[in-house]
Scaffold this active site. Structure first.
Site, PDB file in Angstrom:
ATOM      1  N   ASN A 199     -13.065  -3.505   2.236  1.00 50.25           N
ATOM      2  CA  ASN A 199     -14.135  -2.493   2.223  1.00 50.25           C
ATOM      3  C   ASN A 199     -14.928  -2.556   0.915  1.00 50.25           C
ATOM      4  O   ASN A 199     -14.348  -2.727  -0.162  1.00 50.25           O
ATOM      5  CB  ASN A 199     -13.523  -1.100   2.369  1.00 50.25           C
ATOM      6  CG  ASN A 199     -12.743  -0.934   3.658  1.00 50.25           C
ATOM      7  OD1 ASN A 199     -13.116  -1.484   4.683  1.00 50.25           O
ATOM      8  ND2 ASN A 199     -11.649  -0.180   3.599  1.00 50.25           N
ATOM      9  N   HIS A 216     -10.291  -5.212  -3.278  1.00 46.88           N
ATOM     10  CA  HIS A 216      -8.961  -5.393  -2.691  1.00 46.88           C
ATOM     11  C   HIS A 216      -9.076  -5.810  -1.235  1.00 46.88           C
ATOM     12  O   HIS A 216      -9.971  -5.391  -0.527  1.00 46.88           O
ATOM     13  CB  HIS A 216      -8.110  -4.126  -2.814  1.00 46.88           C
ATOM     14  CG  HIS A 216      -8.766  -2.877  -2.336  1.00 46.88           C
ATOM     15  ND1 HIS A 216      -9.721  -2.211  -3.076  1.00 46.88           N
ATOM     16  CD2 HIS A 216      -8.621  -2.175  -1.196  1.00 46.88           C
ATOM     17  CE1 HIS A 216     -10.130  -1.154  -2.406  1.00 46.88           C
ATOM     18  NE2 HIS A 216      -9.488  -1.100  -1.248  1.00 46.88           N
ATOM     19  N   HIS A 256      -6.934  -5.773   2.284  1.00 42.78           N
ATOM     20  CA  HIS A 256      -5.779  -5.216   2.996  1.00 42.78           C
ATOM     21  C   HIS A 256      -5.267  -6.287   3.967  1.00 42.78           C
ATOM     22  O   HIS A 256      -6.057  -6.859   4.727  1.00 42.78           O
ATOM     23  CB  HIS A 256      -6.179  -4.032   3.869  1.00 42.78           C
ATOM     24  CG  HIS A 256      -6.769  -2.858   3.155  1.00 42.78           C
ATOM     25  ND1 HIS A 256      -6.063  -1.689   2.952  1.00 42.78           N
ATOM     26  CD2 HIS A 256      -8.002  -2.639   2.650  1.00 42.78           C
ATOM     27  CE1 HIS A 256      -6.846  -0.813   2.336  1.00 42.78           C
ATOM     28  NE2 HIS A 256      -8.038  -1.363   2.145  1.00 42.78           N
ATOM     29  N   ASP A 285       0.846  -1.189   0.000  1.00 43.98           N
ATOM     30  CA  ASP A 285       0.000   0.000   0.000  1.00 43.98           C
ATOM     31  C   ASP A 285       0.888   1.249   0.000  1.00 43.98           C
ATOM     32  O   ASP A 285       1.882   1.314   0.714  1.00 43.98           O
ATOM     33  CB  ASP A 285      -0.908  -0.007   1.247  1.00 43.98           C
ATOM     34  CG  ASP A 285      -2.048   0.990   1.132  1.00 43.98           C
ATOM     35  OD1 ASP A 285      -3.204   0.555   1.072  1.00 43.98           O
ATOM     36  OD2 ASP A 285      -1.769   2.212   1.100  1.00 43.98           O
ATOM     37  N   HIS A 305     -16.035   2.982   3.426  1.00 46.70           N
ATOM     38  CA  HIS A 305     -14.627   3.400   3.378  1.00 46.70           C
ATOM     39  C   HIS A 305     -13.869   2.873   2.170  1.00 46.70           C
ATOM     40  O   HIS A 305     -12.636   2.848   2.155  1.00 46.70           O
ATOM     41  CB  HIS A 305     -13.907   2.992   4.674  1.00 46.70           C
ATOM     42  CG  HIS A 305     -12.765   3.895   5.043  1.00 46.70           C
ATOM     43  ND1 HIS A 305     -11.512   3.760   4.492  1.00 46.70           N
ATOM     44  CD2 HIS A 305     -12.687   4.950   5.884  1.00 46.70           C
ATOM     45  CE1 HIS A 305     -10.713   4.685   4.989  1.00 46.70           C
ATOM     46  NE2 HIS A 305     -11.411   5.426   5.839  1.00 46.70           N
ATOM     47  N   GLN A 306     -14.572   2.412   1.125  1.00 46.80           N
ATOM     48  CA  GLN A 306     -13.846   1.968  -0.073  1.00 46.80           C
ATOM     49  C   GLN A 306     -13.510   3.190  -0.923  1.00 46.80           C
ATOM     50  O   GLN A 306     -14.423   3.883  -1.387  1.00 46.80           O
ATOM     51  CB  GLN A 306     -14.684   0.974  -0.895  1.00 46.80           C
ATOM     52  CG  GLN A 306     -13.921   0.435  -2.109  1.00 46.80           C
ATOM     53  CD  GLN A 306     -14.731  -0.561  -2.950  1.00 46.80           C
ATOM     54  OE1 GLN A 306     -15.941  -0.684  -2.772  1.00 46.80           O
ATOM     55  NE2 GLN A 306     -14.066  -1.250  -3.848  1.00 46.80           N
TER      56      GLN A 306
HETATM   57  P1  5GP Z   1      -9.822   1.399   0.473  1.00 49.42           P
HETATM   58  O1  5GP Z   1     -10.112   2.561   1.388  1.00 49.42           O
HETATM   59  O2  5GP Z   1     -10.417   1.579  -0.901  1.00 49.42           O
HETATM   60  O3  5GP Z   1     -10.185   0.093   1.097  1.00 49.42           O
HETATM   61  O4  5GP Z   1      -8.236   1.372   0.336  1.00 49.42           O
HETATM   62  C1  5GP Z   1      -7.554   1.777  -0.820  1.00 49.42           C
HETATM   63  C2  5GP Z   1      -6.079   1.682  -0.518  1.00 49.42           C
HETATM   64  O5  5GP Z   1      -5.362   1.868  -1.723  1.00 49.42           O
HETATM   65  C3  5GP Z   1      -5.580   2.764   0.461  1.00 49.42           C
HETATM   66  O6  5GP Z   1      -5.000   2.143   1.609  1.00 49.42           O
HETATM   67  C4  5GP Z   1      -4.550   3.551  -0.351  1.00 49.42           C
HETATM   68  O7  5GP Z   1      -3.436   3.963   0.391  1.00 49.42           O
HETATM   69  C5  5GP Z   1      -4.173   2.564  -1.449  1.00 49.42           C
HETATM   70  N1  5GP Z   1      -3.759   3.199  -2.700  1.00 49.42           N
HETATM   71  C6  5GP Z   1      -4.401   4.197  -3.347  1.00 49.42           C
HETATM   72  N2  5GP Z   1      -3.742   4.543  -4.458  1.00 49.42           N
HETATM   73  C7  5GP Z   1      -2.655   3.720  -4.518  1.00 49.42           C
HETATM   74  C8  5GP Z   1      -1.578   3.607  -5.460  1.00 49.42           C
HETATM   75  O8  5GP Z   1      -1.481   4.318  -6.463  1.00 49.42           O
HETATM   76  N3  5GP Z   1      -0.651   2.658  -5.205  1.00 49.42           N
HETATM   77  C9  5GP Z   1      -0.709   1.854  -4.103  1.00 49.42           C
HETATM   78  N4  5GP Z   1       0.250   0.955  -3.943  1.00 49.42           N
HETATM   79  N5  5GP Z   1      -1.713   1.940  -3.188  1.00 49.42           N
HETATM   80  C10 5GP Z   1      -2.667   2.880  -3.403  1.00 49.42           C
END
Ligand code: 5GP
Length: 137
Positions: free
Chosen positions: A86, A99, A101, A30, A92-93
């Site tokens: 999420n 994906h 985490h 991440d 919180h997505q």
């Molecule tokens: P969500 O809130 O959608 O469950 O989490 C999305 C995750 O994607 C976040 O933890 C954020 O830091 C990560 N993320 C967003 N853009 C990028 C990117 O360009 N590269 C990487 N490696 N992670 C990303």
């Protein structure tokens, strides 16, 4: 479905620190980790939320998640970890591509913080039936 930042990573259009790849799954660090070792595991299939994912992709992710969790914990020295997934902006997505985490929990307290407010189960029998009758084949 709309293109996403993870689609760009999958196509190699933007860089990522990859830790695992097979024909259906990619895992990478991440970019804004909640804790050292915070890793994202995504299907190559372009599904927005978990409920939209094919059984094949779901099985492929399930097969490698424990292996990836072991590697993340071993490499980061974590004492515990959470797997977070999420679905929907209200949950919180931020990136609309499925994906998972893997978030190590470290002794210094870094890791996932959870606001968990348990209540008392109401109408359990009716609710369980309502869900059970909607589980597809
Ligand atoms: P969500 O809130 O959608 O469950 O989490 C999305 C995750 O994607 C976040 O933890 C954020 O830091 C990560 N993320 C967003 N853009 C990028 C990117 O360009 N590269 C990487 N490696 N992670 C990303």
């Amino acid at each position: 479905m709309a293109d996403t930042i993870f689609g760009k990573i999958l196509r190699g259009e933007i860089p990522a620190h990859k830790v695992y790849e097979d024909d259906k799954v990619l895992a990478f660090l991440d970019i804004n980790p909640v804790a050292r070792g915070h890793t994202l595991v995504i299907p190559k299939e372009a599904a927005e939320t978990l409920d939209a994912l094919s059984d094949d992709s779901a099985a492929a992710i399930g097969r490698v998640l424990p292996r990836l969790a072991r590697a993340v914990v071993a490499a980061s020295g974590a004492t515990a970890y959470n797997v977070l997934q999420n679905n929907g902006a209200g949950a919180h997505q931020a990136v609309p591509h499925v994906h998972f985490h893997i978030i190590p929990k470290h002794e210094d307290g870094t890791g996932l913080g959870i606001g968990w407010r348990p209540s008392k189960l109401e109408d359990g029998a009716a609710l369980a039936k309502a869900i059970a009758t909607r589980v597809g084949p």
